[in-house]
Design an enzyme around this catalytic site. Sequence first.
Site, mmCIF file in Angstrom:
data_model
loop_
_atom_site.group_PDB
_atom_site.id
_atom_site.type_symbol
_atom_site.label_atom_id
_atom_site.label_comp_id
_atom_site.label_asym_id
_atom_site.label_seq_id
_atom_site.Cartn_x
_atom_site.Cartn_y
_atom_site.Cartn_z
ATOM 1 N N VAL A 1 -66.227 120.466 77.500
ATOM 2 C CA VAL A 1 -66.033 119.079 76.885
ATOM 3 C C VAL A 1 -64.960 119.694 75.432
ATOM 4 C CG1 VAL A 1 -65.398 116.502 75.825
ATOM 5 C CG2 VAL A 1 -66.677 118.110 77.954
ATOM 6 N N PRO B 1 -75.959 124.390 68.513
ATOM 7 C CA PRO B 1 -76.896 124.794 69.040
ATOM 8 C C PRO B 1 -76.083 126.105 69.642
ATOM 9 C CG PRO B 1 -77.850 123.169 69.606
ATOM 10 C CD PRO B 1 -76.268 122.602 69.222
ATOM 11 N N PRO C 1 -30.775 111.723 103.789
ATOM 12 C CA PRO C 1 -30.649 111.100 105.209
ATOM 13 C C PRO C 1 -31.036 110.044 104.741
ATOM 14 C CG PRO C 1 -32.479 112.196 105.159
ATOM 15 C CD PRO C 1 -32.516 112.475 103.761
ATOM 16 N N ASP D 1 -20.600 107.533 99.455
ATOM 17 C CA ASP D 1 -20.273 107.140 100.712
ATOM 18 C C ASP D 1 -21.178 106.657 101.389
ATOM 19 O OD1 ASP D 1 -18.553 109.853 100.250
ATOM 20 O OD2 ASP D 1 -19.689 111.208 101.709
ATOM 21 N N LYS E 1 -15.539 103.274 103.645
ATOM 22 C CA LYS E 1 -15.650 103.298 104.218
ATOM 23 C C LYS E 1 -14.691 101.949 103.249
ATOM 24 C CE LYS E 1 -15.777 102.406 108.477
ATOM 25 N NZ LYS E 1 -16.548 102.379 110.353
ATOM 26 N N GLY F 1 -27.147 113.411 103.219
ATOM 27 C CA GLY F 1 -27.433 114.317 103.312
ATOM 28 C C GLY F 1 -26.958 115.338 101.685
ATOM 29 N N ASP F 2 -26.781 116.526 102.404
ATOM 30 C CA ASP F 2 -26.190 117.704 100.831
ATOM 31 C C ASP F 2 -24.580 117.795 100.902
ATOM 32 O OD1 ASP F 2 -27.457 120.117 99.389
ATOM 33 O OD2 ASP F 2 -25.736 120.509 100.710
ATOM 34 N N THR G 1 -30.107 117.943 103.926
ATOM 35 C CA THR G 1 -29.443 117.717 105.189
ATOM 36 C C THR G 1 -30.107 117.069 106.016
ATOM 37 O OG1 THR G 1 -27.878 118.875 106.082
ATOM 38 C CG2 THR G 1 -29.324 120.157 105.607
ATOM 39 N N MET H 1 -22.208 115.263 113.261
ATOM 40 C CA MET H 1 -21.111 114.232 114.132
ATOM 41 C C MET H 1 -20.407 114.646 115.471
ATOM 42 S SD MET H 1 -18.789 115.080 110.891
ATOM 43 C CE MET H 1 -18.773 116.468 110.455
HETATM 44 N N1 SAH Z 1 -23.730 116.050 103.990
HETATM 45 C C1 SAH Z 1 -24.382 114.996 105.149
HETATM 46 C C2 SAH Z 1 -23.555 115.508 107.038
HETATM 47 C C3 SAH Z 1 -22.146 114.738 106.801
HETATM 48 S S1 SAH Z 1 -21.409 115.019 108.575
HETATM 49 C C4 SAH Z 1 -25.552 115.599 105.870
HETATM 50 O O1 SAH Z 1 -26.232 117.410 104.827
HETATM 51 O O2 SAH Z 1 -26.545 115.640 106.062
HETATM 52 C C5 SAH Z 1 -21.828 112.951 108.992
HETATM 53 C C6 SAH Z 1 -23.238 113.417 109.966
HETATM 54 O O3 SAH Z 1 -24.327 114.223 109.459
HETATM 55 C C7 SAH Z 1 -23.651 112.354 111.224
HETATM 56 O O4 SAH Z 1 -22.298 112.426 111.676
HETATM 57 C C8 SAH Z 1 -24.186 112.585 111.543
HETATM 58 O O5 SAH Z 1 -24.075 113.756 112.392
HETATM 59 C C9 SAH Z 1 -25.704 113.476 110.343
HETATM 60 N N2 SAH Z 1 -26.588 112.559 109.671
HETATM 61 C C10 SAH Z 1 -26.221 112.072 108.455
HETATM 62 N N3 SAH Z 1 -27.500 111.309 108.223
HETATM 63 C C11 SAH Z 1 -28.587 111.109 109.365
HETATM 64 C C12 SAH Z 1 -29.217 110.560 110.020
HETATM 65 N N4 SAH Z 1 -30.187 109.636 109.222
HETATM 66 N N5 SAH Z 1 -29.967 110.733 110.960
HETATM 67 C C13 SAH Z 1 -29.229 111.351 111.755
HETATM 68 N N6 SAH Z 1 -27.929 111.960 111.685
HETATM 69 C C14 SAH Z 1 -27.572 112.398 110.559
#
Ligand code: SAH
Length: 468
Positions: free
Chosen positions: A23, A43, A222, A245, A267, A299-300, A328, A380
């Site tokens: 310590v 000591p 995701p 997105d 959208k 995702g990525d 991803t 997709m």
């Molecule tokens: N950049 C994203 C992919 C974009 S394309 C990535 O790296 O994950 C979009 C597609 O990703 C969707 O149509 C689906 O196929 C997939 N996706 C994204 N999130 C998802 C999730 N939580 N669960 C299942 N599929 C997913």
Amino acid sequence: MQYFPLFADLHGRTVLVVGGGAVAERKVRLLLEAGAQVRLVAPEVTEWLASQAAVTIHLETFDARHCDGVVLAIAATDDRAVNEAVAQAGRVRNLLVNVVDVADLSSFIVPAIVDRSPLVIAISTGGVAPVLARLVRERLESLIDGSFGQLAGLLQRWRGRIKAGLPDVNARRRFYEGVVRGHVADLVRTGQDAAAEAELHHSLVHADAPRRGSVALVGAGPGDAGLLTLNALRALQEADVILYDRLVSAEVLNLARRDADRICVGKMAGGHSVSQGRINELLLEHAQQGKRVVRLKGGDPFIFGRGGEEIEALRQHGIPFEVVPGITAAIACGAYAGIPLTHRDYAQSVRFVTAHSGDAIRGLDWATLARERQTLALYMGVAGLGHIREQLTLHGRAPSTPVAIVENGSRAEQRVVLATLAELEEAGRVAQVKSPALVIVGEVAALAQKLHWFGSAPVVWQELRKAA
Ligand code: SAH
């Protein structure tokens, strides 16, 4: 407040440490880092203590005269009587004493620290709940990365020049704000020291010019916010505006700075997506107004995310950017469905494929995709399940190959539907699979039956049919 927080300059001053074990060693290390001279009374002492040049060792039992001429005393023995004697001697001399882990004998306590010197964060619960202090420290350790220390060091080196260049206090404060929240900090964090120095110089010379904006292209993962990286979290918390997105989960968006403008570009109200060209324009417009922009993508950003196109536009216009990768969908869906994408027994490789209907599907090299011992992660693909089945079986993949459809991977609503390749289209229809969903083709898909752990158990599609 029970304790007054302070940072003490101990350079060249003598601090008494009583005790010679592990310590004491910890305390001495810290004191030496702070430049103190240590008088050590015990000591017996450890080998490391004995080898320290800046430590003067008295191999004897504690005596009040050891307190003469010291500015602080620390008792680090497991002998209550000795600890009390040190506390008592300190009281008589008006000396601040810390008895390690004994609050009632101490007149000062040593905080838990996060050391990003020259930035140091001290944390204390007043000795009430040291475990909580440690928890806070761990949280801060991960949020305040090493670059904060480098940034503080940079500002220390430039302090004189900044003061000379900006004599007005308010202008100086604004300048510092811009540095620690802006591009200079980004450059330090990404290890570009020379560029950071140049940028600092540039912004000092052009201090009245409007602040430079920047863009962080951030992968939101995701859905499960726990899958964000620390860099993603930092970017979200520093953002002025976030262009996100449709796929980005509310849970992730909630972590962004409260005051940040949030713009959905996935959208619009009428159901139309914002065109890629318009997104690029929006990124430029906001960055050119000097804002810190986060482009947040599911995702990525570099996996089927058109991230490359967005930063290309930024590069053309000289807007600084960084890319923060995300988990991803394929990686997340595999993990959260209990499907290891590679496996020594079944699959030596994995391919990420986008199976958007129409041209994208027709353009794929189905012959190589149909090969054995590989896993396909199809993004997709919901609309093209029939086409995927047809092409893969036509090119030789066994109709009995297991497939999994992972809908809403990693989210509370996650659903995993298992079938064989021959049944893929029908399974998707019967289960009414909706986007976002990922299709995993390969022997590994069947492992979900025994390895699932998240959310509800996978369903085998025939059971759904029976139930219908
Ligand atoms: N950049 C994203 C992919 C974009 S394309 C990535 O790296 O994950 C979009 C597609 O990703 C969707 O149509 C689906 O196929 C997939 N996706 C994204 N999130 C998802 C999730 N939580 N669960 C299942 N599929 C997913």
